[in-house]
Scaffold this motif. Structure first.
Motif, short mmCIF file in Angstrom:
data_model
loop_
_atom_site.label_atom_id
_atom_site.label_comp_id
_atom_site.label_asym_id
_atom_site.label_seq_id
_atom_site.Cartn_x
_atom_site.Cartn_y
_atom_site.Cartn_z
N ASP A 47 0.95 -1.41 -0.08
CA ASP A 47 -0.05 0.22 -0.17
C ASP A 47 0.94 1.03 -0.03
N PRO A 48 0.88 1.93 -1.01
CA PRO A 48 1.72 3.36 -1.36
C PRO A 48 1.32 4.32 -0.15
N ARG A 49 0.26 4.06 0.63
CA ARG A 49 0.12 4.89 1.71
C ARG A 49 0.48 4.62 3.08
N ARG A 50 1.42 3.59 2.95
CA ARG A 50 1.94 3.29 4.17
C ARG A 50 3.66 3.38 4.14
N LEU A 51 4.17 2.38 4.26
CA LEU A 51 5.93 2.34 4.64
C LEU A 51 6.67 2.80 3.17
N GLY A 52 6.02 2.49 1.91
CA GLY A 52 6.85 2.55 0.81
C GLY A 52 7.23 1.16 0.37
N SER A 53 7.13 1.04 -1.01
CA SER A 53 7.69 -0.27 -1.54
C SER A 53 8.02 -0.08 -2.90
N ALA A 54 8.44 -1.00 -3.44
CA ALA A 54 8.71 -1.04 -4.86
C ALA A 54 8.96 -2.56 -5.42
N GLU A 55 8.46 -2.69 -6.68
CA GLU A 55 8.29 -3.77 -7.45
C GLU A 55 8.91 -3.60 -8.89
N PHE A 56 9.78 -4.67 -9.35
CA PHE A 56 10.35 -4.50 -10.47
C PHE A 56 10.20 -6.27 -11.05
N GLY B 87 10.76 -9.70 -11.09
CA GLY B 87 11.46 -10.78 -10.47
C GLY B 87 12.11 -10.06 -8.98
N LEU B 88 11.56 -8.69 -8.66
CA LEU B 88 12.12 -8.23 -7.41
C LEU B 88 11.13 -7.51 -6.73
N SER B 89 10.89 -7.65 -5.22
CA SER B 89 10.23 -6.79 -4.75
C SER B 89 10.76 -6.36 -3.49
N ALA B 90 10.62 -5.12 -2.97
CA ALA B 90 11.49 -4.42 -1.93
C ALA B 90 10.39 -3.55 -0.97
N SER B 91 10.51 -3.46 0.21
CA SER B 91 9.63 -2.64 1.29
C SER B 91 10.60 -2.23 2.32
N HIS B 92 9.93 -1.11 2.91
CA HIS B 92 10.66 -0.37 3.96
C HIS B 92 12.10 0.21 3.50
N PRO B 93 11.63 1.35 2.73
CA PRO B 93 13.06 2.16 2.72
C PRO B 93 13.61 2.83 4.03
N ARG C 123 7.41 -0.22 -10.28
CA ARG C 123 6.58 0.83 -9.71
C ARG C 123 7.22 0.84 -8.19
N ILE C 124 7.24 2.22 -8.30
CA ILE C 124 7.98 2.57 -7.05
C ILE C 124 7.23 3.85 -6.24
N VAL C 125 6.86 3.64 -5.02
CA VAL C 125 5.99 4.56 -3.87
C VAL C 125 6.93 4.77 -3.02
N ILE C 126 7.50 5.95 -2.53
CA ILE C 126 8.11 6.20 -1.40
C ILE C 126 7.79 7.44 -0.74
N PRO C 127 7.13 7.46 0.32
CA PRO C 127 6.47 8.60 0.81
C PRO C 127 7.63 9.52 1.28
N GLU C 128 7.39 10.73 1.08
CA GLU C 128 8.42 11.88 1.42
C GLU C 128 8.28 12.09 3.08
N THR C 129 9.46 12.05 3.79
CA THR C 129 9.59 12.36 5.19
C THR C 129 10.67 13.28 5.30
N ALA D 50 9.14 9.34 -3.92
CA ALA D 50 9.16 9.12 -5.39
C ALA D 50 7.61 8.28 -5.56
N TRP D 51 7.14 8.70 -6.78
CA TRP D 51 6.14 8.03 -7.14
C TRP D 51 6.07 7.74 -8.76
N VAL D 52 6.57 6.70 -9.21
CA VAL D 52 6.88 6.18 -10.49
C VAL D 52 6.23 4.70 -11.09
N VAL D 53 5.65 4.80 -12.08
CA VAL D 53 4.99 3.47 -12.54
C VAL D 53 5.36 3.66 -13.95
N SER D 54 6.37 2.30 -14.45
CA SER D 54 6.71 2.21 -15.65
C SER D 54 6.42 1.01 -16.28
#
Length: 366
Positions: free
Chosen positions: A6-15, A17-23, A149-155, A161-165
Motif C-alpha cells: 500500500d503506497p499510503r503506508r511505508l513505501g515499496s517497490a516492485e520490478f 522478479g524483485l520486490s522491496a519494502s521499508h526504505p 513501480r516505486i512509491v516512497i512517501p516523503e519524510t 518518489a511516485w513512478v510507474v513504468s
C-alpha cells in the motif's frame, strides 16, 4: 513472506522478479556514488536532467514468478481521457523537428531525441494515487520487460518518489563483471516496415553506447551480440541492439564503479542523441518541460549480489503533488536528417496512445 504494497503506508517497490519494502536510507548518488557498491539493496530513480536518487530498502526478495496475481479489490482511478495536455502541441513539435534538421544540416549534431510531456490533473493525498492499481492495469494491457513501480512517501529524512513504468528498454544491466546495454531506436506500427532513418539512428546510437561503455571496460571486451533486431511490443515494433562489455579491474564493484559508469553513460544515449553533448544542448533549447524520470534511469542495485538492472525510463508515468496533484507521461522520437515532421509527431502519438488510454478513466466504465 507478506509485503506492504500500500503506497499510503511505508513505501515499496516492485520490478521484474524483485520486490522491496521499508526504505531506510536515501542518498544523492552524485554525492555518494561509492555507496551503491558497498552493500545493500538500492532502488534508483534518475531524472533526465541529471539528479540520481537511491533508497536503501530493508527488505527485498528476488523471486519467480516475476509478478504476483493482481488484487481484484484494487481499482485505478485516473484522469479523464480529455484532460491530458501536451508541453508541445503538434505545430510546436513539428517546428522543433525542422529546427533540429537545420542543426544536422549545419553539422552541429547527427541525431536528437525530441520529446514532449503529457500531463493531467489527478488530485490525491500524499504520497499519491494508487500506484499498485495502475501498475497492475499496465501489466494486463501493456506488459513490459522492465515494468516497475516505486512509491516512497516523503519524510523529513528522505525525499519521496511516485513512478510507474512499462519500459521495454535496458539502460544498464550488471551481473558480476558483465555489463550490457540494449538501446532501442526505430519504431513502427505492426506490419509497417522500418524506414532507412530508423536503421541509421539505431546504428548511430549503438556506436555511441559502445563508446560510453568503453570508459569502464576491459580493452577488447566490447561486443555487439545483437544489431538491428526487430522486437514486437504491444501496439508497435522496435529496433533493438545489444552491447556487451566486461568491467575492468578499476571498476568491478569498486568505490569508483558507479560514479564513473554514470558519468560516462547518463543520460542514456538512446533518449538524448549523438554527439550527446550537442544533443543535450539542443534538447534544452527546444523542449518546454523537464522530463524528470522519463528518459532517466529506473531500477535497482543489489551490491551484495553484485547485480543491477536499470531501465531507460520510457513509457513512464510519474505523479507530482504540485498544483493539487498532476500525473505526467513522456513521449518522443529520434530526429535525423531523414525525418519528416508529421511522421515524427505521429510516432510520439503511437508511443503514447495505448498507455494514455490505460491510465485514463473512461466515464462509461463502471
Amino acid at each position: 513472506m507478506e509485503w506492504d504494497d500500500d503506497p499510503r503506508r511505508l513505501g515499496s517497490a516492485e520490478f521484474r522478479g524483485l520486490s522491496a519494502s521499508h526504505p531506510v536510507e536515501h542518498i544523492d548518488v552524485a554525492q555518494e556514488p561509492h555507496r551503491l557498491a558497498e552493500g545493500g539493496l538500492w532502488v534508483v530513480v534518475g531524472s533526465f536532467e541529471g539528479r540520481v536518487d537511491a533508497w536503501r530498502f530493508a527488505r527485498a526478495e528476488h523471486r519467480v514468478p516475476a509478478s504476483r496475481p493482481a488484487d481484484p479489490s484494487r481499482r485505478w482511478r485516473g484522469p479523464d481521457a480529455s484532460a491530458w495536455r501536451s508541453s508541445l502541441d503538434r505545430a510546436g513539435y513539428e517546428r522543433g523537428v525542422d529546427s533540429i534538421r537545420r542543426d544536422i544540416r549545419d553539422g552541429d549534431v547527427y541525431q536528437v531525441n525530441l520529446c514532449r510531456v503529457l500531463s493531467a490533473p489527478l488530485p490525491s493525498q500524499s504520497p499519491g494515487p494508487d500506484a499498485v492499481a495502475l501498475s497492475e492495469r499496465l501489466a494486463r494491457g501493456n506488459p513490459a520487460r522492465y515494468a516497475a513501480r516505486i512509491v516512497i512517501p516523503e519524510t523529513e529524512e528522505m525525499p519521496g518518489a511516485w513512478v510507474v513504468s512499462a519500459s521495454p528498454e535496458s539502460y544498464l544491466s550488471v551481473s558480476g563483471r558483465t555489463l550490457t546495454s540494449a538501446p532501442i531506436k526505430g519504431t513502427a506500427a505492426p506490419g509497417v516496415p522500418m524506414l532507412d532513418k530508423d536503421i541509421a539512428e539505431n546504428v548511430m546510437i549503438t556506436d555511441l553506447v559502445r563508446n560510453d561503455l568503453a570508459h569502464v571496460s576491459e580493452p577488447g571486451s566490447i561486443s555487439v551480440p545483437e544489431l538491428l533486431g526487430e522486437h514486437a511490443h504491444p501496439g508497435l515494433v522496435h529496433l533493438q541492439s545489444t552491447v556487451s562489455a566486461r568491467l575492468d579491474d578499476a571498476h568491478a564493484w569498486t568505490p569508483r564503479m558507479w560514479g564513473d559508469l554514470l558519468d560516462g553513460t547518463f543520460p542514456p544515449g538512446s533518449v538524448s542523441g549523438a554527439p550527446k553533448s550537442s544533443a543535450l544542448r539542443i534538447i534544452a533549447r527546444e523542449e518546454t518541460a523537464p522530463r524528470g524520470p522519463y528518459c532517466g534511469a529506473i531500477g535497482w542495485v543489489d551490491a551484495d549480489a553484485r547485480r543491477a538492472e536499470l531501465a531507460v525510463g520510457i513509457r513512464t508515468f510519474w505523479w507530482e503533488p504540485s498544483g493539487g496533484g498532476v500525473l505526467r507521461f513522456g513521449t518522443g522520437a529520434g530526429i535525423t536528417w531523414g525525418s519528416d515532421p508529421a511522421g515524427e509527431w505521429e510516432e510520439t502519438e503511437l508511443k503514447a496512445r495505448r498507455l494514455i488510454g490505460l491510465a485514463s478513466t473512461d466515464r462509461m466504465s463502471p
